[in-house]
Design a protein around this motif. Structure first.
Motif, PDB file in Angstrom:
ATOM      1  N   GLN A 119       3.021   0.945  12.998  1.00 45.25           N
ATOM      2  CA  GLN A 119       1.785   0.470  12.366  1.00 45.25           C
ATOM      3  C   GLN A 119       1.100  -0.671  13.121  1.00 45.25           C
ATOM      4  O   GLN A 119      -0.116  -0.790  13.079  1.00 45.25           O
ATOM      5  CB  GLN A 119       2.073  -0.004  10.932  1.00 45.25           C
ATOM      6  CG  GLN A 119       2.462   1.085   9.985  1.00 45.25           C
ATOM      7  CD  GLN A 119       1.273   1.947   9.589  1.00 45.25           C
ATOM      8  OE1 GLN A 119       0.123   1.589   9.739  1.00 45.25           O
ATOM      9  NE2 GLN A 119       1.576   3.134   9.090  1.00 45.25           N
ATOM     10  N   GLY A 160       0.800  -1.222   0.000  1.00 43.03           N
ATOM     11  CA  GLY A 160       0.000   0.000   0.000  1.00 43.03           C
ATOM     12  C   GLY A 160       0.829   1.267   0.000  1.00 43.03           C
ATOM     13  O   GLY A 160       0.289   2.353   0.143  1.00 43.03           O
ATOM     14  N   CYS A 161       2.133   1.150  -0.129  1.00 40.92           N
ATOM     15  CA  CYS A 161       2.995   2.335  -0.151  1.00 40.92           C
ATOM     16  C   CYS A 161       3.898   2.216  -1.370  1.00 40.92           C
ATOM     17  O   CYS A 161       3.628   1.445  -2.276  1.00 40.92           O
ATOM     18  CB  CYS A 161       3.798   2.457   1.150  1.00 40.92           C
ATOM     19  SG  CYS A 161       4.956   1.093   1.455  1.00 40.92           S
ATOM     20  N   ASN A 162       4.953   2.943  -1.386  1.00 39.40           N
ATOM     21  CA  ASN A 162       5.898   2.899  -2.510  1.00 39.40           C
ATOM     22  C   ASN A 162       6.948   1.815  -2.339  1.00 39.40           C
ATOM     23  O   ASN A 162       8.091   1.980  -2.748  1.00 39.40           O
ATOM     24  CB  ASN A 162       6.576   4.264  -2.686  1.00 39.40           C
ATOM     25  CG  ASN A 162       5.624   5.287  -3.216  1.00 39.40           C
ATOM     26  OD1 ASN A 162       4.749   4.968  -4.013  1.00 39.40           O
ATOM     27  ND2 ASN A 162       5.766   6.521  -2.767  1.00 39.40           N
ATOM     28  N   ARG A 163       6.552   0.732  -1.681  1.00 36.34           N
ATOM     29  CA  ARG A 163       7.450  -0.411  -1.460  1.00 36.34           C
ATOM     30  C   ARG A 163       8.653  -0.004  -0.618  1.00 36.34           C
ATOM     31  O   ARG A 163       9.759  -0.480  -0.816  1.00 36.34           O
ATOM     32  CB  ARG A 163       7.897  -0.999  -2.798  1.00 36.34           C
ATOM     33  CG  ARG A 163       6.739  -1.459  -3.643  1.00 36.34           C
ATOM     34  CD  ARG A 163       7.101  -1.623  -5.092  1.00 36.34           C
ATOM     35  NE  ARG A 163       8.299  -2.380  -5.295  1.00 36.34           N
ATOM     36  CZ  ARG A 163       8.389  -3.480  -6.006  1.00 36.34           C
ATOM     37  NH1 ARG A 163       7.337  -3.949  -6.605  1.00 36.34           N
ATOM     38  NH2 ARG A 163       9.530  -4.094  -6.138  1.00 36.34           N
ATOM     39  N   ASN A 164       8.400   0.892   0.337  1.00 41.61           N
ATOM     40  CA  ASN A 164       9.485   1.401   1.172  1.00 41.61           C
ATOM     41  C   ASN A 164       9.295   1.097   2.654  1.00 41.61           C
ATOM     42  O   ASN A 164       9.964   1.677   3.484  1.00 41.61           O
ATOM     43  CB  ASN A 164       9.675   2.896   0.936  1.00 41.61           C
ATOM     44  CG  ASN A 164       8.430   3.691   1.242  1.00 41.61           C
ATOM     45  OD1 ASN A 164       7.425   3.142   1.672  1.00 41.61           O
ATOM     46  ND2 ASN A 164       8.488   4.982   1.016  1.00 41.61           N
ATOM     47  N   GLU A 190       6.680   1.675   4.680  1.00 39.51           N
ATOM     48  CA  GLU A 190       5.878   2.564   5.499  1.00 39.51           C
ATOM     49  C   GLU A 190       4.507   2.009   5.864  1.00 39.51           C
ATOM     50  O   GLU A 190       3.997   2.277   6.939  1.00 39.51           O
ATOM     51  CB  GLU A 190       5.733   3.919   4.812  1.00 39.51           C
ATOM     52  CG  GLU A 190       7.043   4.666   4.779  1.00 39.51           C
ATOM     53  CD  GLU A 190       6.921   6.034   4.151  1.00 39.51           C
ATOM     54  OE1 GLU A 190       5.815   6.412   3.728  1.00 39.51           O
ATOM     55  OE2 GLU A 190       7.941   6.719   4.088  1.00 39.51           O
ATOM     56  N   CYS A 191       3.870   1.258   4.969  1.00 37.13           N
ATOM     57  CA  CYS A 191       2.498   0.809   5.225  1.00 37.13           C
ATOM     58  C   CYS A 191       2.426  -0.505   5.994  1.00 37.13           C
ATOM     59  O   CYS A 191       1.439  -0.775   6.652  1.00 37.13           O
ATOM     60  CB  CYS A 191       1.720   0.685   3.917  1.00 37.13           C
ATOM     61  SG  CYS A 191       2.231  -0.707   2.871  1.00 37.13           S
ATOM     62  N   THR A 192       3.403  -1.330   5.900  1.00 40.13           N
ATOM     63  CA  THR A 192       3.512  -2.679   6.468  1.00 40.13           C
ATOM     64  C   THR A 192       2.505  -3.664   5.870  1.00 40.13           C
ATOM     65  O   THR A 192       2.354  -4.766   6.367  1.00 40.13           O
ATOM     66  CB  THR A 192       3.436  -2.710   8.021  1.00 40.13           C
ATOM     67  OG1 THR A 192       2.098  -2.483   8.463  1.00 40.13           O
ATOM     68  CG2 THR A 192       4.415  -1.725   8.650  1.00 40.13           C
ATOM     69  N   ASN A 193       1.838  -3.307   4.768  1.00 42.00           N
ATOM     70  CA  ASN A 193       0.895  -4.233   4.126  1.00 42.00           C
ATOM     71  C   ASN A 193       1.596  -5.459   3.546  1.00 42.00           C
ATOM     72  O   ASN A 193       0.962  -6.487   3.340  1.00 42.00           O
ATOM     73  CB  ASN A 193       0.119  -3.539   3.007  1.00 42.00           C
ATOM     74  CG  ASN A 193      -0.865  -2.528   3.517  1.00 42.00           C
ATOM     75  OD1 ASN A 193      -1.093  -2.399   4.715  1.00 42.00           O
ATOM     76  ND2 ASN A 193      -1.452  -1.771   2.605  1.00 42.00           N
ATOM     77  N   ASN A 202       8.807   1.078  11.625  1.00 41.61           N
ATOM     78  CA  ASN A 202       7.524   1.087  10.921  1.00 41.61           C
ATOM     79  C   ASN A 202       6.599  -0.024  11.390  1.00 41.61           C
ATOM     80  O   ASN A 202       5.385   0.171  11.480  1.00 41.61           O
ATOM     81  CB  ASN A 202       7.720   1.044   9.413  1.00 41.61           C
ATOM     82  CG  ASN A 202       8.076   2.408   8.878  1.00 41.61           C
ATOM     83  OD1 ASN A 202       7.449   3.401   9.221  1.00 41.61           O
ATOM     84  ND2 ASN A 202       9.114   2.471   8.068  1.00 41.61           N
TER      85      ASN A 202
END
Length: 105
Positions: free
Chosen positions: A70, A35-39, A41-44, A66
């Motif tokens: 999260q 869910g993020c730019n593969r960095n 941040e989202c932990t999805n 992170n």
């Protein structure tokens, strides 16, 4: 070359040494939920390492912070929870991640 198996999809692919699990999956034609730019941040992209925890790179500060931000402090107590966009393959592993699928694009 190390191999990665993803359950429950029962997909298996090669991963160049020190490649992230997600990048290796993408290169092999699999889509990984993110869910993020593969960095990180989202932990999805979080996955459970079923086998081979010691054959992934150590968790870095960014991945750790992170996960805590999260998912709470307890998330970093279990070494089996890793982010596929951050964890780098150092040997054969088996992971569990629902939602991984063959990329149809």
């Amino acid at each position: 070359m190390p191999r990665v198996r993803v359950e429950p999809l029962d997909a298996e692919f090669e991963a160049p040494l020190n490649e992230t699990v997600m990048d290796a999956a993408n290169a092999a034609g699999y889509w990984w939920p993110v869910g993020c730019n593969r960095n990180g941040e989202c932990t999805n992209c979080a996955m459970e390492v079923v086998s081979g925890v010691g054959r992934l790179s150590q968790m870095g500060r960014f991945e750790r912070s992170n996960l805590v931000r999260q998912r709470g402090q307890a998330s970093v107590q279990d070494p089996r929870l890793r982010l596929a966009c951050q964890a780098r393959v150092e040997g054969d592993i088996v992971v569990y991640k629902v939602g991984v699928r063959r990329d149809t694009l």
